[in-house]
Design a protein around this motif. Structure first.
Motif, PDB file in Angstrom:
ATOM      1  N   VAL A  69      26.424  16.522  78.585  1.00 40.58           N
ATOM      2  CA  VAL A  69      26.346  17.931  78.252  1.00 40.58           C
ATOM      3  C   VAL A  69      26.057  18.553  79.603  1.00 40.58           C
ATOM      4  O   VAL A  69      25.102  18.273  80.038  1.00 40.58           O
ATOM      5  CB  VAL A  69      25.331  18.144  77.289  1.00 40.58           C
ATOM      6  N   ILE A  70      26.852  19.460  79.958  1.00 39.78           N
ATOM      7  CA  ILE A  70      26.703  20.120  81.380  1.00 39.78           C
ATOM      8  C   ILE A  70      26.758  21.644  80.967  1.00 39.78           C
ATOM      9  O   ILE A  70      27.280  22.101  79.949  1.00 39.78           O
ATOM     10  CB  ILE A  70      28.129  19.859  82.232  1.00 39.78           C
ATOM     11  N   CYS A  71      26.150  22.241  81.966  1.00 37.06           N
ATOM     12  CA  CYS A  71      25.758  23.793  81.792  1.00 37.06           C
ATOM     13  C   CYS A  71      25.895  24.382  83.074  1.00 37.06           C
ATOM     14  O   CYS A  71      24.894  24.495  83.939  1.00 37.06           O
ATOM     15  CB  CYS A  71      24.404  24.153  81.151  1.00 37.06           C
ATOM     16  N   PRO A  72      27.057  24.449  83.776  1.00 35.60           N
ATOM     17  CA  PRO A  72      27.183  24.785  85.112  1.00 35.60           C
ATOM     18  C   PRO A  72      27.207  26.028  85.615  1.00 35.60           C
ATOM     19  O   PRO A  72      27.430  27.011  84.794  1.00 35.60           O
ATOM     20  CB  PRO A  72      28.533  23.957  85.539  1.00 35.60           C
ATOM     21  N   PHE A  73      27.162  26.353  86.997  1.00 36.96           N
ATOM     22  CA  PHE A  73      27.183  27.405  87.548  1.00 36.96           C
ATOM     23  C   PHE A  73      26.483  28.626  86.901  1.00 36.96           C
ATOM     24  O   PHE A  73      26.936  29.753  86.752  1.00 36.96           O
ATOM     25  CB  PHE A  73      28.778  27.801  87.879  1.00 36.96           C
ATOM     26  N   ASN A  74      25.202  28.517  86.869  1.00 34.47           N
ATOM     27  CA  ASN A  74      24.389  29.739  86.318  1.00 34.47           C
ATOM     28  C   ASN A  74      24.412  30.132  85.116  1.00 34.47           C
ATOM     29  O   ASN A  74      23.861  31.211  84.660  1.00 34.47           O
ATOM     30  CB  ASN A  74      24.743  30.838  87.305  1.00 34.47           C
ATOM     31  N   THR A  75      25.082  29.415  84.113  1.00 40.13           N
ATOM     32  CA  THR A  75      25.175  29.754  82.769  1.00 40.13           C
ATOM     33  C   THR A  75      23.916  29.951  82.218  1.00 40.13           C
ATOM     34  O   THR A  75      23.578  30.877  81.444  1.00 40.13           O
ATOM     35  CB  THR A  75      26.331  29.011  82.048  1.00 40.13           C
ATOM     36  N   ALA A  76      22.793  28.885  82.667  1.00 43.23           N
ATOM     37  CA  ALA A  76      21.910  29.080  81.887  1.00 43.23           C
ATOM     38  C   ALA A  76      20.802  30.325  82.303  1.00 43.23           C
ATOM     39  O   ALA A  76      19.887  30.546  81.851  1.00 43.23           O
ATOM     40  CB  ALA A  76      21.071  27.616  82.410  1.00 43.23           C
ATOM     41  N   LEU A  77      21.228  31.054  83.512  1.00 41.27           N
ATOM     42  CA  LEU A  77      20.507  32.075  83.721  1.00 41.27           C
ATOM     43  C   LEU A  77      20.947  33.162  82.817  1.00 41.27           C
ATOM     44  O   LEU A  77      20.367  34.433  83.232  1.00 41.27           O
ATOM     45  CB  LEU A  77      20.755  32.525  85.294  1.00 41.27           C
ATOM     46  N   LEU A 104      22.723  20.646  84.629  1.00 42.34           N
ATOM     47  CA  LEU A 104      22.738  22.172  84.925  1.00 42.34           C
ATOM     48  C   LEU A 104      22.493  22.532  86.083  1.00 42.34           C
ATOM     49  O   LEU A 104      21.613  21.821  86.830  1.00 42.34           O
ATOM     50  CB  LEU A 104      22.068  22.818  83.963  1.00 42.34           C
ATOM     51  N   ASP A 105      23.340  23.420  86.648  1.00 43.52           N
ATOM     52  CA  ASP A 105      22.972  24.104  88.023  1.00 43.52           C
ATOM     53  C   ASP A 105      22.743  25.418  87.876  1.00 43.52           C
ATOM     54  O   ASP A 105      23.454  26.158  87.125  1.00 43.52           O
ATOM     55  CB  ASP A 105      23.804  23.461  89.202  1.00 43.52           C
ATOM     56  N   VAL A 106      21.632  25.787  88.685  1.00 42.40           N
ATOM     57  CA  VAL A 106      21.323  27.184  88.628  1.00 42.40           C
ATOM     58  C   VAL A 106      20.947  27.556  90.298  1.00 42.40           C
ATOM     59  O   VAL A 106      20.488  26.798  90.993  1.00 42.40           O
ATOM     60  CB  VAL A 106      20.283  27.834  87.809  1.00 42.40           C
ATOM     61  N   ASN A 107      20.988  29.012  90.424  1.00 42.11           N
ATOM     62  CA  ASN A 107      20.395  29.288  91.741  1.00 42.11           C
ATOM     63  C   ASN A 107      18.979  29.103  91.946  1.00 42.11           C
ATOM     64  O   ASN A 107      18.169  29.132  91.069  1.00 42.11           O
ATOM     65  CB  ASN A 107      20.566  30.881  92.019  1.00 42.11           C
ATOM     66  N   MET A 108      18.646  28.628  93.335  1.00 46.31           N
ATOM     67  CA  MET A 108      17.435  28.540  93.666  1.00 46.31           C
ATOM     68  C   MET A 108      16.622  29.761  93.974  1.00 46.31           C
ATOM     69  O   MET A 108      17.430  30.608  94.680  1.00 46.31           O
ATOM     70  CB  MET A 108      17.268  27.568  94.791  1.00 46.31           C
ATOM     71  N   PRO A 109      15.708  30.277  93.602  1.00 46.85           N
ATOM     72  CA  PRO A 109      15.202  31.663  93.918  1.00 46.85           C
ATOM     73  C   PRO A 109      14.995  31.814  95.109  1.00 46.85           C
ATOM     74  O   PRO A 109      14.316  30.670  95.751  1.00 46.85           O
ATOM     75  CB  PRO A 109      13.903  31.844  93.156  1.00 46.85           C
ATOM     76  N   ILE A 110      15.301  33.018  95.817  1.00 50.81           N
ATOM     77  CA  ILE A 110      15.157  33.131  97.175  1.00 50.81           C
ATOM     78  C   ILE A 110      14.071  34.433  97.233  1.00 50.81           C
ATOM     79  O   ILE A 110      14.229  35.631  96.965  1.00 50.81           O
ATOM     80  CB  ILE A 110      16.338  33.389  98.116  1.00 50.81           C
ATOM     81  N   ILE A 111      12.732  33.840  97.436  1.00 48.48           N
ATOM     82  CA  ILE A 111      11.469  34.752  97.310  1.00 48.48           C
ATOM     83  C   ILE A 111      12.016  36.099  98.119  1.00 48.48           C
ATOM     84  O   ILE A 111      11.586  37.121  97.616  1.00 48.48           O
ATOM     85  CB  ILE A 111      10.459  34.199  97.795  1.00 48.48           C
ATOM     86  N   VAL A 179      15.616  34.463  86.523  1.00 44.43           N
ATOM     87  CA  VAL A 179      15.182  33.667  87.726  1.00 44.43           C
ATOM     88  C   VAL A 179      14.258  32.506  87.295  1.00 44.43           C
ATOM     89  O   VAL A 179      13.209  33.027  86.682  1.00 44.43           O
ATOM     90  CB  VAL A 179      14.405  34.604  88.789  1.00 44.43           C
ATOM     91  N   PHE A 180      14.494  31.446  87.231  1.00 46.43           N
ATOM     92  CA  PHE A 180      13.883  30.547  86.868  1.00 46.43           C
ATOM     93  C   PHE A 180      13.303  29.664  88.387  1.00 46.43           C
ATOM     94  O   PHE A 180      14.158  29.037  89.017  1.00 46.43           O
ATOM     95  CB  PHE A 180      14.645  29.096  86.151  1.00 46.43           C
ATOM     96  N   PHE A 181      12.053  29.476  88.474  1.00 48.67           N
ATOM     97  CA  PHE A 181      11.455  28.704  89.349  1.00 48.67           C
ATOM     98  C   PHE A 181      11.371  27.311  89.045  1.00 48.67           C
ATOM     99  O   PHE A 181      11.449  26.795  87.802  1.00 48.67           O
ATOM    100  CB  PHE A 181      10.155  29.135  89.876  1.00 48.67           C
ATOM    101  N   PRO A 182      11.503  26.344  90.032  1.00 50.95           N
ATOM    102  CA  PRO A 182      11.850  24.868  89.983  1.00 50.95           C
ATOM    103  C   PRO A 182      11.048  24.250  89.011  1.00 50.95           C
ATOM    104  O   PRO A 182      11.313  23.523  87.802  1.00 50.95           O
ATOM    105  CB  PRO A 182      11.743  24.078  91.204  1.00 50.95           C
ATOM    106  N   GLN A 183       9.556  24.546  89.256  1.00 51.86           N
ATOM    107  CA  GLN A 183       8.681  23.804  88.366  1.00 51.86           C
ATOM    108  C   GLN A 183       8.710  24.424  86.830  1.00 51.86           C
ATOM    109  O   GLN A 183       8.276  23.692  85.953  1.00 51.86           O
ATOM    110  CB  GLN A 183       7.122  24.084  88.852  1.00 51.86           C
ATOM    111  N   VAL A 214      20.502  25.869  95.474  1.00 53.88           N
ATOM    112  CA  VAL A 214      21.212  25.665  94.297  1.00 53.88           C
ATOM    113  C   VAL A 214      20.208  24.633  93.773  1.00 53.88           C
ATOM    114  O   VAL A 214      19.458  23.683  94.626  1.00 53.88           O
ATOM    115  CB  VAL A 214      22.586  25.137  94.415  1.00 53.88           C
ATOM    116  N   MET A 215      19.757  24.481  92.339  1.00 59.25           N
ATOM    117  CA  MET A 215      19.036  23.402  91.898  1.00 59.25           C
ATOM    118  C   MET A 215      19.923  22.794  90.953  1.00 59.25           C
ATOM    119  O   MET A 215      20.448  23.426  89.953  1.00 59.25           O
ATOM    120  CB  MET A 215      17.732  24.097  91.155  1.00 59.25           C
ATOM    121  N   VAL A 216      20.013  21.454  91.030  1.00 59.10           N
ATOM    122  CA  VAL A 216      20.937  20.879  90.021  1.00 59.10           C
ATOM    123  C   VAL A 216      20.115  19.716  89.214  1.00 59.10           C
ATOM    124  O   VAL A 216      19.316  18.765  89.924  1.00 59.10           O
ATOM    125  CB  VAL A 216      21.873  19.759  90.849  1.00 59.10           C
TER     126      VAL A 216
END
Ligand SMILES: C[S@@+](CC[C@H](N)C(=O)[O-])C[C@H]1O[C@@H](n2cnc3c(N)ncnc32)[C@H](O)[C@@H]1O
Length: 225
Positions: A69-77, A104-111, A179-183, A214-216
């Motif tokens: 099951v994939i959820c690519p390119f920021n769809t989860a955002l 799934l892959d989403v942007n890594m937040p840039i503080i 915006v999701f942070f990694p943890q 990006v976070m995969v």
């Protein structure tokens, strides 16, 4: 495989051309119209491998379990609240094979970007827009620190002959990204029945680093919950 947010098939079509079957879910009629037009150009063998379901990823039920099951390119955002995430991950649990994988892959937040004052504008290079011709392009950001949502106005100004943009018939498209942070994402997966098995910071399998953009996430259903 199952793709959440199949869009116009940018990712699904090459996968289907490679011989894999793809079922895609998306709620956007324009995106799916474009996908169907692109599918019509494909050989029958490719068309037969792509199935499309229009609907919301938080609710759509399909009578199949998938090994991937994939959820690519920021769809989860586009899942803005904990309830949205819980509803979607419940659907993933319904549709994933017992030892299947969710990626799934989403942007890594840039503080630094999130700290920009509201209304901060970034101008990007001009380009040819599919319906507006050559446009000047700028993005205006407004981060809601309470809801952790980055609001972006994407502004397309058709260019006049003298090369200047005009705001008279400017097209403005809104985009809102959670915006999701990694943890936080790892915890959401954990408490919704998934074990994160790998987190990469690029699409080549490299580690997630301080400067990754990006976070995969790779996750599997947790055996004991
Ligand atoms: C950034 S696009 C990615 C499209 C495609 N996967 C790609 O990489 O080109 C996100 C897609 O998710 C879809 N989407 C957003 N929220 C959704 C939801 N709640 N249910 C179903 N689809 C959704 C949008 O319509 C859009 O097509």
């Amino acid at each position: 495989m199952l793709e959440y947010g199949i869009g116009n098939g940018r990712i699904a079509l090459p996968i289907a051309r490679d011989g894999a079957r793809v079922t895609g879910v998306d709620r956007s009629t324009p995106m799916l119209t474009d996908l169907r037009a692109r599918l019509a150009e494909e050989p029958a063998s490719v068309r037969s491998r792509v199935k499309v379901r229009r609907g919301d990823m938080r609710t759509v039920a399909i009578d199949t379990r998938f090994p991937l099951v994939i959820c690519p390119f920021n769809t989860a955002l586009h899942l803005y609240t904990r309830h949205d995430v819980e509803a979607w991950l419940a659907r993933v649990r319904d549709h994933i094979a017992p030892r299947g994988e969710l990626v799934l892959d989403v942007n890594m937040p840039i503080i630094e970007d999130l700290a920009d004052p509201p209304g901060t504008e970034y101008a990007l290079p001009p380009f040819v827009h599919p319906t507006r011709g050559r446009v000047r392009y700028r993005e205006i950001f407004d981060y809601d620190r309470v809801r952790q949502i980055q609001f972006c106005s994407m502004c397309f100004s058709p260019m006049r002959k003298d090369g200047r943009g005009t705001k008279d018939d400017e097209l403005v498209t809104p985009l809102a990204h959670r915006v999701f942070f990694p943890q936080e994402l790892e915890a959401l997966l954990h408490y919704n029945g998934f074990e994160t098995t790998q987190i990469h910071g690029d699409f080549e399998g490299g580690p997630l680093r301080q400067d990754s953009d990006v976070m995969v996430f790779h996750a599997r259903p947790r055996r004991s919950r």
